[in-house]
Design a protein around this motif. Structure first.
Motif, PDB file in Angstrom:
ATOM      1  N   MET A   1       0.848  -1.197   0.000  1.00 56.88           N
ATOM      2  CA  MET A   1       0.000   0.000   0.000  1.00 56.88           C
ATOM      3  C   MET A   1       0.883   1.246   0.000  1.00 56.88           C
ATOM      4  SD  MET A   1      -2.759   1.244   2.878  1.00 56.88           S
ATOM      5  CE  MET A   1      -3.477  -0.395   2.964  1.00 56.88           C
ATOM      6  N   THR A   2       0.590   2.176  -0.900  1.00 53.21           N
ATOM      7  CA  THR A   2       1.384   3.401  -0.978  1.00 53.21           C
ATOM      8  C   THR A   2       0.481   4.632  -0.895  1.00 53.21           C
ATOM      9  OG1 THR A   2       1.253   3.608  -3.389  1.00 53.21           O
ATOM     10  CG2 THR A   2       3.030   2.223  -2.492  1.00 53.21           C
ATOM     11  N   ILE A   3       1.105   5.770  -0.564  1.00 56.21           N
ATOM     12  CA  ILE A   3       0.363   7.033  -0.540  1.00 56.21           C
ATOM     13  C   ILE A   3      -0.192   7.338  -1.925  1.00 56.21           C
ATOM     14  CG2 ILE A   3       0.555   9.534  -0.187  1.00 56.21           C
ATOM     15  CD1 ILE A   3       0.657   7.986   2.394  1.00 56.21           C
ATOM     16  N   THR A   4       0.587   7.048  -2.952  1.00 52.19           N
ATOM     17  CA  THR A   4       0.138   7.308  -4.329  1.00 52.19           C
ATOM     18  C   THR A   4      -1.115   6.507  -4.652  1.00 52.19           C
ATOM     19  OG1 THR A   4       2.392   7.786  -5.066  1.00 52.19           O
ATOM     20  CG2 THR A   4       0.781   7.198  -6.763  1.00 52.19           C
ATOM     21  N   GLN A   5      -1.136   5.244  -4.247  1.00 53.03           N
ATOM     22  CA  GLN A   5      -2.328   4.421  -4.483  1.00 53.03           C
ATOM     23  C   GLN A   5      -3.544   5.029  -3.785  1.00 53.03           C
ATOM     24  OE1 GLN A   5      -0.848   0.654  -3.019  1.00 53.03           O
ATOM     25  NE2 GLN A   5      -0.505  -0.138  -5.096  1.00 53.03           N
ATOM     26  N   LEU A   6      -3.356   5.483  -2.573  1.00 56.50           N
ATOM     27  CA  LEU A   6      -4.471   6.090  -1.837  1.00 56.50           C
ATOM     28  C   LEU A   6      -4.925   7.385  -2.507  1.00 56.50           C
ATOM     29  CD1 LEU A   6      -3.311   5.539   1.858  1.00 56.50           C
ATOM     30  CD2 LEU A   6      -4.922   4.162   0.521  1.00 56.50           C
ATOM     31  N   GLN A   7      -3.996   8.150  -3.043  1.00 60.86           N
ATOM     32  CA  GLN A   7      -4.363   9.369  -3.770  1.00 60.86           C
ATOM     33  C   GLN A   7      -5.187   9.035  -5.006  1.00 60.86           C
ATOM     34  OE1 GLN A   7      -0.366  10.877  -4.252  1.00 60.86           O
ATOM     35  NE2 GLN A   7      -0.658  12.435  -2.655  1.00 60.86           N
ATOM     36  N   TYR A   8      -4.829   7.962  -5.690  1.00 55.42           N
ATOM     37  CA  TYR A   8      -5.600   7.538  -6.870  1.00 55.42           C
ATOM     38  C   TYR A   8      -7.002   7.088  -6.470  1.00 55.42           C
ATOM     39  CZ  TYR A   8      -1.199   7.539  -9.541  1.00 55.42           C
ATOM     40  OH  TYR A   8      -0.034   7.899 -10.165  1.00 55.42           O
ATOM     41  N   VAL A   9      -7.097   6.384  -5.358  1.00 55.44           N
ATOM     42  CA  VAL A   9      -8.408   5.944  -4.857  1.00 55.44           C
ATOM     43  C   VAL A   9      -9.288   7.159  -4.565  1.00 55.44           C
ATOM     44  CG1 VAL A   9      -9.584   4.922  -2.859  1.00 55.44           C
ATOM     45  CG2 VAL A   9      -7.697   3.702  -3.964  1.00 55.44           C
ATOM     46  N   LEU A  10      -8.718   8.171  -3.936  1.00 57.14           N
ATOM     47  CA  LEU A  10      -9.481   9.384  -3.632  1.00 57.14           C
ATOM     48  C   LEU A  10      -9.939  10.090  -4.903  1.00 57.14           C
ATOM     49  CD1 LEU A  10      -7.435  10.876  -0.645  1.00 57.14           C
ATOM     50  CD2 LEU A  10      -9.572   9.580  -0.562  1.00 57.14           C
ATOM     51  N   ALA A  11      -9.094  10.079  -5.913  1.00 51.56           N
ATOM     52  CA  ALA A  11      -9.464  10.717  -7.189  1.00 51.56           C
ATOM     53  C   ALA A  11     -10.630   9.986  -7.847  1.00 51.56           C
ATOM     54  CB  ALA A  11      -8.259  10.755  -8.126  1.00 51.56           C
ATOM     55  N   VAL A  12     -10.578   8.667  -7.853  1.00 51.43           N
ATOM     56  CA  VAL A  12     -11.675   7.883  -8.446  1.00 51.43           C
ATOM     57  C   VAL A  12     -12.956   8.076  -7.639  1.00 51.43           C
ATOM     58  CG1 VAL A  12     -12.498   5.575  -9.054  1.00 51.43           C
ATOM     59  CG2 VAL A  12     -10.099   6.177  -9.431  1.00 51.43           C
ATOM     60  N   ALA A  13     -12.827   8.108  -6.315  1.00 49.42           N
ATOM     61  CA  ALA A  13     -14.008   8.306  -5.466  1.00 49.42           C
ATOM     62  C   ALA A  13     -14.653   9.660  -5.730  1.00 49.42           C
ATOM     63  CB  ALA A  13     -13.603   8.198  -3.992  1.00 49.42           C
ATOM     64  N   GLU A  14     -13.837  10.664  -6.012  1.00 49.37           N
ATOM     65  CA  GLU A  14     -14.384  11.987  -6.247  1.00 49.37           C
ATOM     66  C   GLU A  14     -15.037  12.114  -7.615  1.00 49.37           C
ATOM     67  OE1 GLU A  14     -13.008  16.675  -6.506  1.00 49.37           O
ATOM     68  OE2 GLU A  14     -11.560  15.138  -5.886  1.00 49.37           O
ATOM     69  N   TYR A  15     -14.355  11.640  -8.637  1.00 47.38           N
ATOM     70  CA  TYR A  15     -14.840  11.863 -10.012  1.00 47.38           C
ATOM     71  C   TYR A  15     -15.698  10.723 -10.546  1.00 47.38           C
ATOM     72  CZ  TYR A  15     -11.443  15.619  -9.817  1.00 47.38           C
ATOM     73  OH  TYR A  15     -10.748  16.747  -9.450  1.00 47.38           O
TER      74      TYR A  15
END
Length: 312
Positions: A1-15
């Protein structure tokens, strides 16, 4: 698990769309999709239900997204700690400002700020108070400038200045002969107001101690411009109220129509607001100090008592 992966998850959740999330994250769609899939495989769950359009978040995914926000924010806080320790004030900073403040405040402080803090990339967005609050919560704004108090649980409010109301009373208006105004003089039926959704409009209505429906006999006005209100007042269609900073650059003929309030003058509290998690606080403080030093000198009534219900 990486910070980058979590950032991508947040982006998908938003858009709710992998392609758009990738675009906003400045990566290719296959890269983003692969990293999200890799995280789901590692956790052995589905964060997103891809069978629906738009993509939806699974029940367990909602919990992961909420935790991901905390983790990403805390990771950003580490960088903030280092920047503060080094005395560094720089990087991207997104600032929201409400429409009734933006045109007058921005020219007063922006040049001074960018000259003093050249390493800050200041991104400024004009938004309604409602959108400011939402975007601060979602992490799209680092801070904002708005009329307060807002009394939102997750927001910190730091007052910048108190801006008095000033009456704009044209010739032949019933209040023209008064030396000073008081709230009791005001009649909402002959005050030209900004359109619904502007907090300054709400403050004027509260100042007049009425919530009755607004609408002139022969026309209904929907304008977001103080200039329009002034022009209509000059045509004999009523009076209006202006924030003090909007009166500074008026030409001499228009300044003749200004009427000030008897002390204590009604005023609005203007604050810089930001999330209580205080990310990039060193830049927030720099903006606050710059604005406070510039604006306070321009406002004659620095110590006015706040009686305007703009401050709910």
């Amino acid at each position: 698990m990486t910070i980058t992966q979590l950032q991508y998850v947040l982006a998908v959740a938003e858009y709710q769309n992998f392609t758009l999330a990738a675009e906003k994250s400045f990566v290719t769609q296959p890269t983003l999709s692969m990293q999200v899939q890799k995280l789901e495989d590692e956790l052995d769950i589905l964060i997103f239900d891809r069978s629906k359009k738009p993509i939806s978040i699974t029940e367990v995914g909602k919990k992961i997204v909420a935790q991901a926000k905390n983790i990403v924010n805390e990771a950003e806080r580490i960088k903030d700690i280092v920047d503060q320790e080094k005395g560094f004030i720089g990087g991207d900073f997104t600032l929201g400002i409400i429409p009734t403040i933006m045109p007058t405040l921005l020219p007063m402080f922006l040049k001074t700020f960018i000259n003093k803090y050249p390493k800050v990339n200041l991104i400024i967005k004009e938004q309604s108070t409602e959108n400011l609050i939402k975007n601060i919560q979602d992490g799209h704004l680092d801070a904002a400038i708005a009329a307060t108090p807002l009394e939102v649980d997750f927001i910190t409010e730091r007052p910048l200045y108190y801006e008095p109301f000033v009456g704009y009373v044209p010739k032949d208006h019933r209040l023209r002969k008064l030396k000073e105004l008081s709230p009791e003089n005001l009649d909402v039926s002959d005050i030209l107001l900004l359109q619904d959704g502007h907090c300054f409009r709400e403050g004027v209505l509260n100042l007049c101690k009425t919530r009755k429906k607004i609408g002139e006999e022969h026309f209904r006005l929907q304008s977001g411009s103080f200039e329009t209100l002034i022009n209509l007042a000059n045509e004999g269609l009523g009076m209006t109220l202006l924030p003090f900073l909007n009166t500074i650059e008026l030409d001499a003929s228009k300044k003749e129509n200004l009427k000030y309030f008897r002390e204590p003058s009604p005023a609005r509290e203007v604050s810089i607001i930001y999330h209580k998690k205080e990310l990039k606080i060193q830049i927030t403080e720099a903006i606050r100090d710059t604005i406070a030093s510039v604006v306070r000198g321009a406002i004659a009534f620095q110590d006015v008592k706040i009686i305007s219900p703009l401050n709910k």
